[in-house]
Design a protein around this motif. Sequence first.
Motif, PDB file in Angstrom:
ATOM      1  N   UNK A 100       0.832  -1.210   0.000  1.00 17.43           N
ATOM      2  CA  UNK A 100       0.000   0.000   0.000  1.00 17.43           C
ATOM      3  C   UNK A 100       0.865   1.258   0.000  1.00 17.43           C
ATOM      4  N   UNK A 101       1.791   1.324   0.943  1.00 18.02           N
ATOM      5  CA  UNK A 101       2.604   2.540   1.094  1.00 18.02           C
ATOM      6  C   UNK A 101       3.501   2.765  -0.112  1.00 18.02           C
ATOM      7  N   UNK A 102       4.214   1.729  -0.540  1.00 13.18           N
ATOM      8  CA  UNK A 102       5.182   1.896  -1.622  1.00 13.18           C
ATOM      9  C   UNK A 102       4.510   2.138  -2.970  1.00 13.18           C
ATOM     10  N   UNK A 103       3.326   1.563  -3.181  1.00 10.37           N
ATOM     11  CA  UNK A 103       2.620   1.820  -4.437  1.00 10.37           C
ATOM     12  C   UNK A 103       2.195   3.283  -4.523  1.00 10.37           C
ATOM     13  N   UNK A 104       1.715   3.835  -3.424  1.00 13.73           N
ATOM     14  CA  UNK A 104       1.341   5.252  -3.417  1.00 13.73           C
ATOM     15  C   UNK A 104       2.579   6.134  -3.603  1.00 13.73           C
ATOM     16  N   UNK A 105       3.672   5.797  -2.921  1.00 15.22           N
ATOM     17  CA  UNK A 105       4.917   6.572  -3.078  1.00 15.22           C
ATOM     18  C   UNK A 105       5.432   6.471  -4.512  1.00 15.22           C
ATOM     19  N   UNK A 106       5.404   5.272  -5.069  1.00 19.29           N
ATOM     20  CA  UNK A 106       5.819   5.079  -6.460  1.00 19.29           C
ATOM     21  C   UNK A 106       4.970   5.936  -7.393  1.00 19.29           C
ATOM     22  N   UNK A 107       3.656   5.962  -7.144  1.00 18.56           N
ATOM     23  CA  UNK A 107       2.766   6.778  -7.967  1.00 18.56           C
ATOM     24  C   UNK A 107       3.100   8.255  -7.875  1.00 18.56           C
ATOM     25  N   UNK A 119      -2.455  14.750  -6.139  1.00 20.72           N
ATOM     26  CA  UNK A 119      -3.784  14.268  -5.784  1.00 20.72           C
ATOM     27  C   UNK A 119      -4.170  13.070  -6.646  1.00 20.72           C
ATOM     28  N   UNK A 120      -3.936  13.175  -7.955  1.00 20.83           N
ATOM     29  CA  UNK A 120      -4.289  12.102  -8.875  1.00 20.83           C
ATOM     30  C   UNK A 120      -3.431  10.860  -8.604  1.00 20.83           C
ATOM     31  N   UNK A 121      -2.160  11.064  -8.277  1.00 17.84           N
ATOM     32  CA  UNK A 121      -1.272   9.939  -7.983  1.00 17.84           C
ATOM     33  C   UNK A 121      -1.736   9.181  -6.750  1.00 17.84           C
ATOM     34  N   UNK A 122      -2.152   9.914  -5.710  1.00 19.60           N
ATOM     35  CA  UNK A 122      -2.649   9.264  -4.490  1.00 19.60           C
ATOM     36  C   UNK A 122      -3.955   8.524  -4.775  1.00 19.60           C
ATOM     37  N   UNK A 123      -4.805   9.136  -5.575  1.00 18.55           N
ATOM     38  CA  UNK A 123      -6.093   8.516  -5.914  1.00 18.55           C
ATOM     39  C   UNK A 123      -5.887   7.199  -6.654  1.00 18.55           C
ATOM     40  N   UNK A 127      -6.199   3.365  -5.027  1.00 21.30           N
ATOM     41  CA  UNK A 127      -7.173   2.457  -5.633  1.00 21.30           C
ATOM     42  C   UNK A 127      -6.514   1.154  -6.047  1.00 21.30           C
ATOM     43  N   UNK A 128      -5.329   1.240  -6.636  1.00 22.11           N
ATOM     44  CA  UNK A 128      -4.595   0.045  -7.062  1.00 22.11           C
ATOM     45  C   UNK A 128      -4.175  -0.786  -5.851  1.00 22.11           C
ATOM     46  N   UNK A 139     -11.255   7.598  -1.178  1.00 23.84           N
ATOM     47  CA  UNK A 139     -10.149   8.553  -1.223  1.00 23.84           C
ATOM     48  C   UNK A 139     -10.597   9.876  -1.831  1.00 23.84           C
ATOM     49  N   UNK A 140     -11.408   9.806  -2.887  1.00 21.69           N
ATOM     50  CA  UNK A 140     -11.894  11.029  -3.519  1.00 21.69           C
ATOM     51  C   UNK A 140     -12.724  11.861  -2.560  1.00 21.69           C
ATOM     52  N   UNK A 141     -13.365  11.204  -1.598  1.00 26.50           N
ATOM     53  CA  UNK A 141     -14.216  11.919  -0.646  1.00 26.50           C
ATOM     54  C   UNK A 141     -13.419  12.771   0.329  1.00 26.50           C
ATOM     55  N   UNK A 142     -12.142  12.450   0.549  1.00 29.13           N
ATOM     56  CA  UNK A 142     -11.353  13.197   1.535  1.00 29.13           C
ATOM     57  C   UNK A 142     -10.224  14.007   0.914  1.00 29.13           C
ATOM     58  N   UNK A 143      -9.898  13.753  -0.351  1.00 28.11           N
ATOM     59  CA  UNK A 143      -8.851  14.535  -1.010  1.00 28.11           C
ATOM     60  C   UNK A 143      -9.382  15.928  -1.353  1.00 28.11           C
TER      61      UNK A 143
END
Length: 335
Positions: A100-107, A119-123, A127-128, A139-143
């Motif tokens: 979870x963490x590394x995929x978001x960081x990679x994005x 914002x789009x990268x975190x979304x 999701x992935x 995620x879209x609800x809190x970003x």
Amino acid sequence: MSMTVAERARTLFPGLMVSALVALAAQFVAEHYGAPAMLMALLFGIALNFLGEPGPTSPGIDFTARHVLRLGVAVLGARVSTEMLLSLGWGMIALLVAGVVLTIVFGLLLARLTGQSARFAVLTGGAVAICGASAAMALAAVLPKSERSERDLLFTVLGVTVLSTLAMVLYPILTRALGFDDRTAGAFIGATVHDVAQVVGAGFSISEEAGETSTLVKLIRVSFLAPIVMVLPLIFARSARETEGDRPPLVPGFVLGFLVLAGLNSLGLIPAAVAEVLARLSSWALLAAIAAVGMKTDLRNILRVGGGAITLIVAETLFLAGLALWGIVGLGLYS
């Protein structure tokens, strides 16, 4: 002058009913033709985009896309427990957290190269890495909101659903080619496929054991949704540059609902029959919500995301799969 409850209900009723009917149609197609229900709800909603324009159905569609969505995410908590978490072993738990963490960081890192926003990268990364379309909507609800928020959400839901469907077909073939036993194959599928329905389909297409293992691993990934959704507002609130509208609450109400239900389930206070009802309620709420989001969004806006956005979400998917393979095969975290 504020409306009474009855007046509010009459205003919302047409849009709520339209969203529910689209969800029913999507579920019918999914059950009879094997298509992903989320994808069908999204496509049907987009086709009925005119209903989201100002008119009698618009208030109810807006309500469904926002509040029914939060209900669906909150009720997901009844499907997870600490007992499930601990049954995997600490090595596998560490791998899932890292995923979870590394995929978001990679994005986030790749987003800079592809010209996408943080914002789009975190979304897309969330999701992935967590649970596909359900995570994207949560995620879209809190970003922080922007003029591209709905377009980005629709693209992300469409992207993870298509990629998840491809993974449902391809990953069982890959696990056989790699010589995985059923338990290991189920762990890999549960750790990598985006949406719960496709995880179940892929896992049980191999065997009963693989299906049960993949579902367990996937539900643990779903449990990571709450902490991620709690942390994101804190991160984005620190950056005025990223915040393009009202700041979301630090601890959204639907996250508290998720945690309360997960806690009750962990203590064994939710009977199996009630848990089953709540699981179905969550599925229907999310299905209606994504149909409503589709009706609120113009397809032409989705098509403007460009090749950079497609590259980002595909790369995040491949990164997660590679990380899971490295952990399971290279480090032997689930043997």
